[in-house]
Write a protein that holds these residues in place. Structure first.
Motif, PDB file in Angstrom:
ATOM      1  N   ARG A 299       0.834  -1.203   0.000  1.00  0.00           N
ATOM      2  CA  ARG A 299       0.000   0.000   0.000  1.00  0.00           C
ATOM      3  C   ARG A 299       0.873   1.259   0.000  1.00  0.00           C
ATOM      4  NH1 ARG A 299      -5.193   1.088   0.513  1.00  0.00           N
ATOM      5  NH2 ARG A 299      -5.886   3.048   1.497  1.00  0.00           N
ATOM      6  N   ILE A 300       1.940   1.258   0.799  1.00  0.00           N
ATOM      7  CA  ILE A 300       2.856   2.404   0.803  1.00  0.00           C
ATOM      8  C   ILE A 300       3.494   2.581  -0.573  1.00  0.00           C
ATOM      9  CG2 ILE A 300       5.009   3.295   1.765  1.00  0.00           C
ATOM     10  CD1 ILE A 300       4.257   1.936   4.404  1.00  0.00           C
ATOM     11  N   ALA A 301       3.910   1.465  -1.182  1.00  0.00           N
ATOM     12  CA  ALA A 301       4.543   1.538  -2.504  1.00  0.00           C
ATOM     13  C   ALA A 301       3.565   2.086  -3.538  1.00  0.00           C
ATOM     14  CB  ALA A 301       5.039   0.154  -2.923  1.00  0.00           C
ATOM     15  N   ARG A 302       2.290   1.659  -3.477  1.00  0.00           N
ATOM     16  CA  ARG A 302       1.306   2.168  -4.420  1.00  0.00           C
ATOM     17  C   ARG A 302       1.086   3.665  -4.230  1.00  0.00           C
ATOM     18  NH1 ARG A 302      -1.415  -2.896  -3.558  1.00  0.00           N
ATOM     19  NH2 ARG A 302      -2.632  -1.960  -1.892  1.00  0.00           N
ATOM     20  N   VAL A 303       1.035   4.110  -2.987  1.00  0.00           N
ATOM     21  CA  VAL A 303       0.854   5.541  -2.729  1.00  0.00           C
ATOM     22  C   VAL A 303       2.045   6.336  -3.248  1.00  0.00           C
ATOM     23  CG1 VAL A 303       0.690   7.289  -0.912  1.00  0.00           C
ATOM     24  CG2 VAL A 303      -0.674   5.203  -0.746  1.00  0.00           C
ATOM     25  N   GLU A 304       3.262   5.842  -3.003  1.00  0.00           N
ATOM     26  CA  GLU A 304       4.460   6.563  -3.439  1.00  0.00           C
ATOM     27  C   GLU A 304       4.597   6.589  -4.952  1.00  0.00           C
ATOM     28  OE1 GLU A 304       7.476   5.998   0.350  1.00  0.00           O
ATOM     29  OE2 GLU A 304       7.605   4.609  -1.335  1.00  0.00           O
ATOM     30  N   SER A 305       4.001   5.601  -5.637  1.00  0.00           N
ATOM     31  CA  SER A 305       4.111   5.554  -7.099  1.00  0.00           C
ATOM     32  C   SER A 305       3.046   6.386  -7.786  1.00  0.00           C
ATOM     33  CB  SER A 305       3.990   4.103  -7.584  1.00  0.00           C
ATOM     34  OG  SER A 305       2.702   3.573  -7.304  1.00  0.00           O
ATOM     35  N   MET A 306       2.054   6.890  -7.055  1.00  0.00           N
ATOM     36  CA  MET A 306       1.006   7.712  -7.669  1.00  0.00           C
ATOM     37  C   MET A 306       1.581   9.054  -8.089  1.00  0.00           C
ATOM     38  SD  MET A 306      -2.309   7.093  -5.208  1.00  0.00           S
ATOM     39  CE  MET A 306      -3.066   5.470  -5.016  1.00  0.00           C
ATOM     40  N   ALA A 307       1.085   9.567  -9.234  1.00  0.00           N
ATOM     41  CA  ALA A 307       1.472  10.907  -9.675  1.00  0.00           C
ATOM     42  C   ALA A 307       0.657  11.931  -8.905  1.00  0.00           C
ATOM     43  CB  ALA A 307       1.227  11.066 -11.179  1.00  0.00           C
ATOM     44  N   PRO A 308       1.296  12.964  -8.347  1.00  0.00           N
ATOM     45  CA  PRO A 308       0.538  13.991  -7.624  1.00  0.00           C
ATOM     46  C   PRO A 308      -0.538  14.601  -8.513  1.00  0.00           C
ATOM     47  CG  PRO A 308       2.879  14.257  -7.236  1.00  0.00           C
ATOM     48  CD  PRO A 308       2.748  13.201  -8.305  1.00  0.00           C
ATOM     49  N   GLY A 309      -1.751  14.658  -7.991  1.00  0.00           N
ATOM     50  CA  GLY A 309      -2.851  15.263  -8.736  1.00  0.00           C
ATOM     51  C   GLY A 309      -3.622  14.284  -9.598  1.00  0.00           C
ATOM     52  N   SER A 357      -8.900   9.324   4.602  1.00  0.00           N
ATOM     53  CA  SER A 357      -9.606   8.530   5.616  1.00  0.00           C
ATOM     54  C   SER A 357      -8.663   7.531   6.268  1.00  0.00           C
ATOM     55  CB  SER A 357     -10.787   7.798   4.966  1.00  0.00           C
ATOM     56  OG  SER A 357     -11.721   8.717   4.441  1.00  0.00           O
ATOM     57  N   GLN A 358      -7.822   6.888   5.458  1.00  0.00           N
ATOM     58  CA  GLN A 358      -6.854   5.943   6.002  1.00  0.00           C
ATOM     59  C   GLN A 358      -5.852   6.639   6.919  1.00  0.00           C
ATOM     60  OE1 GLN A 358      -6.738   2.401   5.357  1.00  0.00           O
ATOM     61  NE2 GLN A 358      -5.461   2.660   7.174  1.00  0.00           N
ATOM     62  N   VAL A 359      -5.451   7.869   6.564  1.00  0.00           N
ATOM     63  CA  VAL A 359      -4.537   8.642   7.406  1.00  0.00           C
ATOM     64  C   VAL A 359      -5.158   8.891   8.777  1.00  0.00           C
ATOM     65  CG1 VAL A 359      -3.585  10.964   7.711  1.00  0.00           C
ATOM     66  CG2 VAL A 359      -3.183   9.740   5.592  1.00  0.00           C
ATOM     67  N   LEU A 360      -6.409   9.350   8.785  1.00  0.00           N
ATOM     68  CA  LEU A 360      -7.071   9.618  10.060  1.00  0.00           C
ATOM     69  C   LEU A 360      -7.226   8.341  10.882  1.00  0.00           C
ATOM     70  CD1 LEU A 360      -9.830  12.128   8.863  1.00  0.00           C
ATOM     71  CD2 LEU A 360      -7.707  12.643  10.081  1.00  0.00           C
ATOM     72  N   VAL A 361      -7.546   7.245  10.224  1.00  0.00           N
ATOM     73  CA  VAL A 361      -7.677   5.960  10.923  1.00  0.00           C
ATOM     74  C   VAL A 361      -6.351   5.565  11.562  1.00  0.00           C
ATOM     75  CG1 VAL A 361      -8.022   3.490  10.568  1.00  0.00           C
ATOM     76  CG2 VAL A 361      -9.630   5.123   9.572  1.00  0.00           C
ATOM     77  N   ASN A 362      -5.252   5.669  10.801  1.00  0.00           N
ATOM     78  CA  ASN A 362      -3.939   5.292  11.343  1.00  0.00           C
ATOM     79  C   ASN A 362      -3.550   6.166  12.537  1.00  0.00           C
ATOM     80  OD1 ASN A 362      -3.905   3.513   9.228  1.00  0.00           O
ATOM     81  ND2 ASN A 362      -1.901   4.123   8.440  1.00  0.00           N
ATOM     82  N   LEU A 363      -3.785   7.484  12.401  1.00  0.00           N
ATOM     83  CA  LEU A 363      -3.402   8.383  13.493  1.00  0.00           C
ATOM     84  C   LEU A 363      -4.271   8.148  14.733  1.00  0.00           C
ATOM     85  CD1 LEU A 363      -2.792  11.716  11.525  1.00  0.00           C
ATOM     86  CD2 LEU A 363      -1.085  10.123  12.399  1.00  0.00           C
ATOM     87  N   ILE A 364      -5.558   7.887  14.535  1.00  0.00           N
ATOM     88  CA  ILE A 364      -6.428   7.611  15.684  1.00  0.00           C
ATOM     89  C   ILE A 364      -6.034   6.314  16.364  1.00  0.00           C
ATOM     90  CG2 ILE A 364      -8.804   7.043  16.350  1.00  0.00           C
ATOM     91  CD1 ILE A 364      -9.760   9.012  14.215  1.00  0.00           C
ATOM     92  N   GLU A 365      -5.749   5.276  15.585  1.00  0.00           N
ATOM     93  CA  GLU A 365      -5.358   3.994  16.181  1.00  0.00           C
ATOM     94  C   GLU A 365      -4.024   4.120  16.902  1.00  0.00           C
ATOM     95  OE1 GLU A 365      -5.486   0.991  13.212  1.00  0.00           O
ATOM     96  OE2 GLU A 365      -7.685   0.843  13.253  1.00  0.00           O
ATOM     97  N   ASN A 366      -3.087   4.908  16.335  1.00  0.00           N
ATOM     98  CA  ASN A 366      -1.830   5.145  17.047  1.00  0.00           C
ATOM     99  C   ASN A 366      -2.080   5.836  18.381  1.00  0.00           C
ATOM    100  OD1 ASN A 366      -0.199   3.983  15.153  1.00  0.00           O
ATOM    101  ND2 ASN A 366       1.132   5.762  14.896  1.00  0.00           N
ATOM    102  N   ALA A 435       3.704   9.004   3.417  1.00  0.00           N
ATOM    103  CA  ALA A 435       3.621   8.863   1.961  1.00  0.00           C
ATOM    104  C   ALA A 435       2.382   9.580   1.425  1.00  0.00           C
ATOM    105  CB  ALA A 435       3.586   7.386   1.581  1.00  0.00           C
ATOM    106  N   VAL A 436       1.249   9.462   2.120  1.00  0.00           N
ATOM    107  CA  VAL A 436       0.024  10.137   1.679  1.00  0.00           C
ATOM    108  C   VAL A 436       0.196  11.654   1.757  1.00  0.00           C
ATOM    109  CG1 VAL A 436      -2.418  10.495   2.181  1.00  0.00           C
ATOM    110  CG2 VAL A 436      -1.448   8.191   2.299  1.00  0.00           C
ATOM    111  N   ALA A 437       0.821  12.151   2.825  1.00  0.00           N
ATOM    112  CA  ALA A 437       1.045  13.594   2.961  1.00  0.00           C
ATOM    113  C   ALA A 437       1.913  14.118   1.818  1.00  0.00           C
ATOM    114  CB  ALA A 437       1.693  13.897   4.310  1.00  0.00           C
ATOM    115  N   ARG A 438       2.957  13.393   1.470  1.00  0.00           N
ATOM    116  CA  ARG A 438       3.822  13.813   0.363  1.00  0.00           C
ATOM    117  C   ARG A 438       3.083  13.779  -0.959  1.00  0.00           C
ATOM    118  NH1 ARG A 438       9.403  10.786   0.459  1.00  0.00           N
ATOM    119  NH2 ARG A 438       9.568  12.046  -1.428  1.00  0.00           N
TER     120      ARG A 438
END
Length: 485
Positions: A299-309, A357-366, A435-438
């Motif tokens: 999932r991280i690799a897929r996010v990092e490979s996405m083109a911004p926008g 949504s996944q970012v918020l879920v990860n931060l809340i679970e942390n 990765a999502v923030a970037r």
């Protein structure tokens, strides 16, 4: 010879050669045009001067006859200038004038036409110097012939001076163009050779090599800056890949070893169906843990490979946060805490709704795992604002926080602080958030609030005017390039 051949084949050489040819032709056309125009202008002036002399002498002849004409011509010849006069009788004997020798045909063809002739001037030791002049010859009553002309010496000298100046100008233009071509070509070739040398070093494995900048902010500097940014990104990705490989080898070695040990123990010691079943259940638990790790990495690799926008759209963050809060509020209350929301209405951003949504879920679970306070209930806050042309979302708790020296390290893959070793997890949740923030052109930042920790990411805001006017598709397809690499 090889360097010369390579130099001649370059685009810089061909363009410089073309520029030299163009400038040379243009200068040649200018030389011819100026020379012809100057010569025509001076010839017109000579004709006008000769015609004016003839008109004056003809008036004298009409009023006073041949005697007054002789006196007038004699008087004018006493004042040396470019004017020429000659009056002869029917037998060709000179009566008055300042011409010593002249082709006889000029006087014989007294038709009043303008012609260019060679002559010698009378007196002052100039009889042997041949000159050029423009003259008109007229036949008067009684067989007299009158010649009036204008010496071309000054005109010829000026024409020669102008021609020499223009020829010198043409030579200077060609020489300066050649010198400019030489230095410009050398400069361009040097910059290209520097880029080629740096490229070879990078291809040989030195990913830290960068293209040099001349500091002139020209097109080569701008190209070098862009290429260096690209190389920074490539080096970061390569280093990340190396780190991931090292971390996988290190962090997966333990569960794989544990999995192998349990299988070997089951084969050696397990007795009966219950023993084998327990071994299989333990094995299944370990494989589930490994699959979660690999799924998180993918999932991280897929996010990092996405083109911004490329996957962005306008989203209502108030509604999105409310949906996440509705999902986790019962869980927080079961832990004896409370979940607070502070997101203004109509707060919109250009983002990937699923990833945020996944970012918020990860931060809340942390925060649920590691943000419990030593005393008192757990308090989680979801907050959002638009400031400085950016929209930010944050998740904060009232727990012990993270030491500032570890703020950057906890975002790396498989990193788990000593305090969290006892909690279940893979150490990849914050890496995904980073990765999502970037991808959204922002950063993941932590801030200790004493008590508690605040985790914040940046997003691109939605322009309400653009959204309503229907050009949202064009705007929403663009995001800022990721900062920091």
């Amino acid at each position: 010879m090889t360097r010369l051949t390579r130099f001649v084949r370059t685009t810089a050489f061909k363009l410089s050669l073309l520029y030299i040819a163009v400038f040379t032709v243009m200068s040649g056309v200018l030389v011819v045009y100026v020379s012809e125009s100057t010569d025509n202008l001076m010839s017109e002036q000579v004709v006008q001067a000769v015609d004016a002399e003839l008109k004056g002498l003809s008036d004298v002849y009409v009023r006073g006859g041949i005697r007054d004409l002789v006196e007038t011509v004699d008087d004018r010849t006493q004042h040396p200038d470019a004017s020429l006069y000659l009056l002869v009788d029917f037998a060709g004997n000179a009566l008055v004038g300042n011409i010593a020798r002249l082709p006889t045909v000029v006087l014989e063809e007294a038709d009043g036409g303008l012609r260019r002739v060679r002559y010698t001037l009378l007196g002052q030791g100039t009889e042997d110097v041949e000159r050029q002049a423009m003259v008109r010859t007229f036949e008067l009553r009684g067989g007299f012939r009158l010649l009036v002309g204008r010496d071309l010496g000054d005109q010829l000298r000026f024409s020669n001076l102008l021609a020499n100046a223009l020829r010198l100008w043409l030579v200077v233009v060609v020489v300066m163009a050649a010198i400019t071509w030489f230095f410009v070509s050398r400069r361009v070739m040097k910059r290209i050779d520097d880029i080629s040398a740096s490229s070879r070093m990078i291809m040989d494995g030195d990913l830290s090599e960068r293209l040099s900048l001349a500091g002139t902010n020209d097109e080569f500097d701008r190209l070098a800056v862009n290429l260096n940014d690209m190389l920074d990104r490539i080096e970061l990705l390569m280093q990340s890949m190396k780190d991931v490989t090292d971390n996988i080898a290190h962090d997966l070695k333990t569960p794989l070893t544990r999995l192998q040990t349990r299988v070997e123990t089951a084969l050696r010691d397990a007795k009966g169906e219950a023993g084998y079943r327990g071994a299989l259940e333990s094995t299944l638990h370990e494989t589930d843990h490994l699959l979660r790790i690999f799924n998180a990495l993918l999932r991280i690799a897929r996010v990092e490979s996405m083109a911004p926008g490329s996957v962005m759209e306008p989203a209502d963050l108030n509604r999105l946060v409310a949906e996440i809060a509705e999902l986790y509020e019962p869980l927080v209350e079961d832990e004896g805490g409370r979940l607070e929301i502070d997101v203004p209405e109509n707060l919109e951003a250009v983002c990937n709704r699923d990833l945020i949504s996944q970012v918020l879920v990860n931060l809340i679970e942390n925060a649920l795992k590691y943000g419990r306070p030593e005393k008192g209930p757990l308090v989680l806050r979801l907050k959002g604002r638009e400031e400085g042309g950016r929209v930010w979302l944050s998740v904060s708790d009232n727990g012990p926080g993270i030491p500032e020296k570890d703020h950057d390290r906890v975002m790396d893959r498989f990193v788990r602080l000593e305090e969290s070793r006892s909690e279940p997890g893979t150490g990849l949740g914050l890496s995904l958030v980073k990765a999502v923030a970037r991808l959204h052109g922002g950063d993941l930042r932590f801030k200790n609030e004493h008590p508690g920790l605040c985790a914040r990411i940046d997003l691109t805001p939605v322009s309400h005017e653009s959204f309503r006017s229907g050009d949202g598709e064009e705007r929403f397809g663009r995001t800022e390039q990721p900062r920091g690499g």
